[in-house]
Motif scaffolding. Structure first.
Motif, PDB file in Angstrom:
ATOM      1  N   VAL A  78      -4.356   0.156   6.038  1.00 51.17           N
ATOM      2  CA  VAL A  78      -3.861  -1.113   6.591  1.00 51.17           C
ATOM      3  C   VAL A  78      -4.577  -1.418   7.902  1.00 51.17           C
ATOM      4  N   VAL A 106       0.888  -1.159   0.000  1.00 57.13           N
ATOM      5  CA  VAL A 106       0.000   0.000   0.000  1.00 57.13           C
ATOM      6  C   VAL A 106       0.927   1.209   0.000  1.00 57.13           C
ATOM      7  N   LYS A 154      -2.303   5.605   3.965  1.00 58.18           N
ATOM      8  CA  LYS A 154      -1.776   4.238   3.907  1.00 58.18           C
ATOM      9  C   LYS A 154      -1.919   3.524   5.252  1.00 58.18           C
ATOM     10  N   THR A 155      -1.496   4.176   6.316  1.00 63.34           N
ATOM     11  CA  THR A 155      -1.595   3.584   7.656  1.00 63.34           C
ATOM     12  C   THR A 155      -3.049   3.324   8.017  1.00 63.34           C
ATOM     13  N   GLY A 207       2.440  -1.359   4.246  1.00 65.37           N
ATOM     14  CA  GLY A 207       2.293   0.051   3.921  1.00 65.37           C
ATOM     15  C   GLY A 207       3.662   0.712   3.876  1.00 65.37           C
TER      16      GLY A 207
END
Length: 196
Positions: free
Chosen positions: A32, A20, A28-29, A87
């Protein structure tokens, strides 16, 4: 639901690595964390004065932390298939890690933010040059401009076969749909004999 051990997937399972990626602060974080069936591993640190002038936080007024290595999560799709999500860090100073994170990846999700569309160019370029299949997911932030897929494709000069979808990475189902789109894209490529 089957689960993997700390040594790896259960006997008979296929483990697929998915990245990602995208620019700084694109979600991104959050993605996930939204889809992982385990508490995600995060390597976030507080933004500090040391990053001033280095990290462009324009439009990210509420962002207080940043990924400095990777995010990691896991999804058991069925007893035979487990996805491992990695990520990537978004800031340019951490891009050197992308090659290591990409080793063995089957595909990727590139997240984009229409308020800062240019921030996803490095990730698109990275996967295109390495032949790693990807989908582009436009994260629909509150109050951000919404553009049709065709306009996003044209603005980023992305090839026709690359899927582009809108999503809200805060929502588990929306993030799952992005991953389903990626898996369908990978299956279609395999069916027509396109190698990664």
């Amino acid at each position: 639901m089957a689960s993997a051990t700390s040594e790896g997937p259960l006997l008979g399972q296929s483990a697929l690595k998915v990245l990602v990626a995208g620019g700084f602060g694109v979600g991104k974080t959050t993605m996930v964390g939204a889809v992982s069936e385990i508490p995600p591993l995060r390597t976030e640190e507080l933004l500090t004065e040391a990053g001033a002038g280095i990290d462009d936080i324009t439009g990210l007024d509420r962002k207080t932390t940043t990924t400095v290595a990777l995010d990691f999560g896991r999804i058991t799709v069925n007893p035979e298939l487990v996805l491992y999500l990695f990520g990537t860090p978004g800031q340019e100073r951490f891009w050197f890690m992308w090659d290591e994170l990409a080793a063995g990846a089957l595909g990727a999700v590139v997240l984009a933010d229409t308020r800062r569309l240019d921030s996803c160019f490095p990730a698109v370029d990275f996967f295109e040059h390495r032949g790693i299949p990807f989908v582009l997911a436009v994260n629909c932030f509150d109050g951000s401009p919404r553009y049709p897929v065709d306009e996003v494709r044209e603005a980023l000069d992305i090839d026709g076969p690359v899927p582009i979808v809108h999503c809200d990475v805060r929502a588990k189902d929306s993030s799952k749909e992005v991953l389903v789109t990626l898996l369908e894209h990978l299956v279609q490529r395999a069916e027509v004999g396109v190698l990664a």
